[in-house]
Design a protein around this motif. Structure first.
Motif, PDB file in Angstrom:
ATOM      1  N   HIS A 120      30.946 132.095  83.601  1.00 52.62           N
ATOM      2  CA  HIS A 120      31.041 130.825  83.458  1.00 52.62           C
ATOM      3  C   HIS A 120      30.038 129.958  83.746  1.00 52.62           C
ATOM      4  O   HIS A 120      29.405 130.036  84.699  1.00 52.62           O
ATOM      5  N   LYS A 121      29.894 128.759  82.845  1.00 45.59           N
ATOM      6  CA  LYS A 121      28.698 127.811  83.069  1.00 45.59           C
ATOM      7  C   LYS A 121      29.321 126.524  83.282  1.00 45.59           C
ATOM      8  O   LYS A 121      30.280 126.047  82.518  1.00 45.59           O
ATOM      9  N   TRP A 122      28.907 125.806  84.207  1.00 46.10           N
ATOM     10  CA  TRP A 122      29.395 124.400  84.615  1.00 46.10           C
ATOM     11  C   TRP A 122      28.297 123.433  84.895  1.00 46.10           C
ATOM     12  O   TRP A 122      27.275 123.980  85.643  1.00 46.10           O
ATOM     13  N   THR A 123      28.316 122.308  84.629  1.00 48.17           N
ATOM     14  CA  THR A 123      27.506 121.189  84.971  1.00 48.17           C
ATOM     15  C   THR A 123      27.362 120.614  86.451  1.00 48.17           C
ATOM     16  O   THR A 123      28.471 120.650  87.175  1.00 48.17           O
ATOM     17  N   VAL A 124      26.174 120.365  87.127  1.00 46.28           N
ATOM     18  CA  VAL A 124      26.232 119.846  88.406  1.00 46.28           C
ATOM     19  C   VAL A 124      25.054 118.950  88.318  1.00 46.28           C
ATOM     20  O   VAL A 124      24.268 118.749  87.404  1.00 46.28           O
ATOM     21  N   THR A 125      25.169 117.854  89.379  1.00 46.59           N
ATOM     22  CA  THR A 125      23.809 117.093  89.384  1.00 46.59           C
ATOM     23  C   THR A 125      22.544 118.021  89.880  1.00 46.59           C
ATOM     24  O   THR A 125      22.503 119.032  90.303  1.00 46.59           O
ATOM     25  N   ARG A 126      21.484 117.363  89.250  1.00 42.80           N
ATOM     26  CA  ARG A 126      20.292 118.119  89.323  1.00 42.80           C
ATOM     27  C   ARG A 126      19.805 118.463  90.949  1.00 42.80           C
ATOM     28  O   ARG A 126      19.154 119.443  91.252  1.00 42.80           O
TER      29      ARG A 126
ATOM     30  N   CYS B 289      32.438 128.387  91.314  1.00 42.07           N
ATOM     31  CA  CYS B 289      32.905 128.391  90.008  1.00 42.07           C
ATOM     32  C   CYS B 289      34.139 127.767  89.833  1.00 42.07           C
ATOM     33  O   CYS B 289      35.210 128.249  90.577  1.00 42.07           O
ATOM     34  N   PRO B 290      34.558 126.867  88.936  1.00 46.82           N
ATOM     35  CA  PRO B 290      35.862 126.326  88.851  1.00 46.82           C
ATOM     36  C   PRO B 290      36.673 127.117  88.173  1.00 46.82           C
ATOM     37  O   PRO B 290      38.014 127.160  88.302  1.00 46.82           O
ATOM     38  N   VAL B 291      36.233 128.306  87.670  1.00 49.81           N
ATOM     39  CA  VAL B 291      37.342 129.192  86.998  1.00 49.81           C
ATOM     40  C   VAL B 291      37.612 130.244  88.124  1.00 49.81           C
ATOM     41  O   VAL B 291      39.008 130.474  88.340  1.00 49.81           O
TER      42      VAL B 291
ATOM     43  N   PRO C 210      27.409 130.717  92.238  1.00 45.52           N
ATOM     44  CA  PRO C 210      26.449 130.990  91.305  1.00 45.52           C
ATOM     45  C   PRO C 210      25.310 131.880  91.463  1.00 45.52           C
ATOM     46  O   PRO C 210      24.870 131.999  92.517  1.00 45.52           O
ATOM     47  N   ILE C 211      25.018 132.604  90.327  1.00 50.38           N
ATOM     48  CA  ILE C 211      23.707 133.604  90.396  1.00 50.38           C
ATOM     49  C   ILE C 211      22.542 133.073  89.911  1.00 50.38           C
ATOM     50  O   ILE C 211      21.517 133.373  90.394  1.00 50.38           O
TER      51      ILE C 211
END
Length: 294
Positions: free
Chosen positions: A208-214, A181-183, A188-189
């Motif tokens: 918190h939700k963040w984008t990553v490559t698929r 998590c960047p925060v 991640p869960i």
């Protein structure tokens, strides 16, 4: 995916009813968490957090070194709101009659008799101070795991709201390409696919939700297609389990693009425990800590 209801607790209730019909074997546990999540969302509406102040110099260093913006000990907790929620959670557990009921009754009695120092309790959890937390549980003569479950869930609204405030400092022009998590730096869960096809990871602690490559394992940062694959069932196309052969870890994924109801990710996490079992039977382990779940 349908639009989010104006009242999240109402959305949780409706989604829980749908899931209970789809998976009758989960009715009890979904009903239990439905009440916990509704209580948390109602508490969040009354929770106040002090916005953080992070200097540009600190932000620059953290961005360069790929450090999360804050540590767990820096989270702000609304003591009054969390205390009220803790007592409500104890009542929910007592009424459920599950294995935590006796411990929950003991913890509730301690709050009523002023035998529980909430500042000490929350500080011990956020500092990951196992010795202090164990000492508190011992003084209360209750189970440490149940105390941890109740404590975390009582501060979750504060934690999530504070994470939202902290996330405003993230550099939107430079996507976070890490699995933590960047925060707050936790793993991640669960992950999601959303309307534009982007993949998101969701923090196991602050949500918190963040984008990553698929094509990416958040636990070992593997991006090799030949060692990344997924498990799924034709009967539940909205779910899948992403697995990594390199580190033998897995994470569940919810494809919100093909779900025509309100999606509340904490509830989706609970309502897909059969996927955890399936992954473990295949020799994979969850990459996220699950100590705050029943």
């Amino acid at each position: 995916m349908t639009e989010m209801p104006t009242e999240i607790p109402d959305g949780i209730k409706k989604t829980a009813n749908v899931l209970k019909k789809l998976r009758p074997a989960y009715a009890t546990i979904i009903g239990f968490y439905e009440k916990i999540f509704e209580a948390q969302e109602k508490s969040a509406a009354e929770t106040k957090v002090n916005p953080p102040q992070i200097s540009n110099d600190i932000l620059s260093i953290k961005a360069k070194e790929k450090f999360p913006l804050i540590s767990l000990s820096e989270f702000f907790v609304d003591i009054n709101a969390s205390r009220k929620l803790l007592k409500k959670i104890c009542k929910i557990i007592n009424k459920s009659g599950n294995y935590m009921s006796s411990a929950a009754e003991t913890i509730f009695s301690a709050t009523e008799n002023n035998k529980l120092d909430f500042n000490e309790l929350y500080t011990a959890l956020l500092n990951d101070d196992d010795a202090s937390f164990s000492n508190i549980a011992s003084k209360l003569k209750t189970r440490k795991d149940v105390l941890a479950f109740i404590t975390y869930n009582s501060i979750k609204p504060s934690v999530s709201l504070y994470a939202q405030s902290v996330s405003k400092y993230l550099d939107k022009d430079n996507p976070w390409e890490k699995g933590y998590c960047p925060v707050c730096g936790n793993l991640p869960i669960i992950s999601t696919f959303e309307s534009d096809g982007e993949r998101f990871l969701v923090c196991s602690f602050c949500w918190h939700k963040w984008t990553v490559t698929r094509l990416f394992c958040p636990f070992c940062e593997n991006k090799e297609s030949e060692t990344l694959h997924y498990l799924f069932s034709e009967e539940e196309k909205e779910y899948r389990v992403d697995v990594c052969d390199k580190c033998s870890k897995y994470i569940k994924n919810v494809d919100t693009r093909i779900i025509d109801r309100f999606v509340y990710l904490p509830l989706e996490q609970i309502a897909t425990l059969h996927l955890d079992i399936m992954a473990k039977e295949k020799g994979f382990e969850s990459g996220a800590p699950l100590e705050f779940q029943v």
